[in-house]
Enzyme design. Structure first.
Site, mmCIF file in Angstrom:
data_model
loop_
_atom_site.group_PDB
_atom_site.id
_atom_site.type_symbol
_atom_site.label_atom_id
_atom_site.label_comp_id
_atom_site.label_asym_id
_atom_site.label_seq_id
_atom_site.Cartn_x
_atom_site.Cartn_y
_atom_site.Cartn_z
ATOM 1 N N SER A 58 -7.034 -14.958 31.128
ATOM 2 C CA SER A 58 -8.328 -14.285 30.959
ATOM 3 C C SER A 58 -8.050 -13.433 29.371
ATOM 4 C CB SER A 58 -8.471 -13.190 31.801
ATOM 5 O OG SER A 58 -9.199 -12.084 31.382
ATOM 6 N N ASP A 98 -8.653 -18.659 27.866
ATOM 7 C CA ASP A 98 -9.707 -18.082 27.091
ATOM 8 C C ASP A 98 -9.563 -18.480 25.514
ATOM 9 O OD1 ASP A 98 -11.807 -16.763 25.816
ATOM 10 O OD2 ASP A 98 -11.609 -15.075 26.859
ATOM 11 N N CYS A 135 -16.808 -8.992 25.249
ATOM 12 C CA CYS A 135 -16.826 -9.484 26.607
ATOM 13 C C CYS A 135 -18.458 -9.614 26.807
ATOM 14 C CB CYS A 135 -16.384 -8.352 27.141
ATOM 15 S SG CYS A 135 -16.715 -8.165 28.943
ATOM 16 N N HIS A 137 -20.018 -8.630 29.132
ATOM 17 C CA HIS A 137 -20.380 -7.702 29.841
ATOM 18 C C HIS A 137 -20.195 -6.361 28.970
ATOM 19 C CE1 HIS A 137 -19.427 -10.505 33.059
ATOM 20 N NE2 HIS A 137 -20.987 -10.349 33.075
ATOM 21 N N ARG A 170 -19.252 -22.145 27.460
ATOM 22 C CA ARG A 170 -19.876 -20.959 27.885
ATOM 23 C C ARG A 170 -21.142 -20.478 27.111
ATOM 24 N NH1 ARG A 170 -16.798 -15.027 28.269
ATOM 25 N NH2 ARG A 170 -18.494 -13.735 27.329
ATOM 26 N N ASN A 230 -17.813 -16.897 36.683
ATOM 27 C CA ASN A 230 -17.278 -15.949 36.560
ATOM 28 C C ASN A 230 -17.463 -14.850 37.595
ATOM 29 O OD1 ASN A 230 -15.882 -13.657 35.759
ATOM 30 N ND2 ASN A 230 -17.306 -13.221 33.802
ATOM 31 N N SER A 233 -15.108 -9.040 36.933
ATOM 32 C CA SER A 233 -14.458 -7.791 37.572
ATOM 33 C C SER A 233 -15.506 -6.681 37.121
ATOM 34 C CB SER A 233 -13.350 -7.715 36.848
ATOM 35 O OG SER A 233 -12.201 -8.783 37.402
#
Length: 345
Positions: A58, A98, A135, A137, A170, A230, A233
């Site tokens: 990751s 990644d 990221c 998020h 992605r 995904n 987390s």
């Protein structure tokens, strides 16, 4: 000889990517392939010991766990590849890595794919964010134009030195400052047509409806396309009324499923609690930890690091090594248990 007479593609090598073939076989025969996210070699070995399909390096885990940075593309391609190489060498599992945005323009993307291949990585994922990325998020992300993204993925596919290497595209369109749901779906189609093996639609939340809708919409035009999911987390899955299951995702066509920071969160939580107990209770913190790891598969750091094998190699080439081992104290095949003062001499 004139330079124009030389082979100009000197940086390409023939790569026999056995682990990529193994990964492809699993993707084609299993309901889904799962890999926990991690950032170091020992985690990759633990993933193998506990029966996982693959190991996922990751990006966020790597930059936070190795450097203490946020996932804002502050770590270079060479640093990421080096970390992946260490993980590949520590496990027999396929390693998925990644590759961020490919670390620049077309030439950077091509080099990144090849460097990861040479490191032994089975699959890479590349995203359509602008550089520097962040990221998926963290607020503030933007995506490049369709044309630039398509070129990025075509370059990645073309750069492969092994036809077996898996390329995952992605898209961050849904949730970015310049994208939306329709763009999310259309980009998945564009990237599939560019030749990638798997499309990963990054989701901004744990919505069941979005995961189902994306799979259904894209499979209308690309029925055999494999998707990645995904199980992030960043989301509170346990607080959802009806959280998606891995099996449901696999049935929808999400054939590669991963939890980005599982290893980091698991490790950080355990280490924090044990460090806190150690700070408050002195040696009792060590005693408590011992009670949990003695007779556990992770009991011996010597066994986790294959000390016996290295000692065997040492004795094979060094005539004096066996004598030194037998005449000294410490871990060996004859003395493999944790050491106490009550051990017989």
């Amino acid at each position: 000889m004139n330079p124009t007479e030389l082979d100009s593609d000197v940086f390409a090598q023939d790569v026999d990517n056995q682990k990529a073939r193994e990964l492809r076989e699993m993707l084609n025969t299993q309901d889904f392939v799962f890999a926990p996210g991690m950032y170091h070699a020992l985690d990759a070995r633990l993933a193998e010991m506990t029966g996982h399909d693959a190991a996922y390096m990751s990006g966020y885990s790597t930059v936070l766990g190795q450097f203490g940075f946020p996932d804002l593309e502050m770590v270079t391609m060479t640093e990421m590849v080096e970390n992946a190489k260490r993980m590949v060498e520590a496990t027999n599992l396929p390693v998925i890595a990644d590759c961020d945005t490919g670390y620049g323009g077309i030439h950077n993307v091509r080099r990144a794919v090849r460097e990861y291949e040479k490191a032994g990585v089975a699959a890479v994922h590349i995203e359509d964010q602008t550089t520097p990325k962040r990221c998926g998020h963290i607020a503030g992300k933007q995506i490049v134009s369709r044309e630039k993204a398509k070129a990025r993925f075509e370059a990645a596919v073309d750069a492969k030195q092994s036809e077996d290497t898996v390329v995952i595209a992605r898209t961050d369109a849904y949730g970015s400052s310049n994208g939306d749901w329709d763009e999310h779906v259309e980009r998945g189609r564009i990237y599939a047509d560019a030749g990638v093996d798997i499309v990963w639609p990054e989701m901004p939340n744990p919505s069941r409806e979005d995961a189902v809708a994306y799979a259904e919409e894209i499979h209308e035009t690309h029925p055999d396309l494999k998707l990645a999911f995904n199980y992030s987390s960043s989301f509170a899955w346990s607080e959802e009324e009806d959280p998606l299951t891995f099996q449901e995702l696999g049935d929808l066509g999400y054939k590669y499923i991963f939890i980005t920071l599982f290893g980091l969160h698991s490790g950080a939580h355990a280490v924090y609690e044990d460090f806190k107990k150690l700070a408050e209770q002195d040696e009792e913190g060590q005693f408590d930890l011992e009670q949990r790891y003695l007779d556990h598969p992770t009991e011996s750091h010597h066994e986790l690091s294959f000390v016996s094998r290295y000692q065997d190699i040492e004795t094979e080439f060094d005539p004096e090594a066996r004598r030194r081992i037998e005449e000294s104290e410490g871990f060996s095949e004859e003395q493999a248990d944790p050491i106490t003062s009550n051990d017989d001499d």
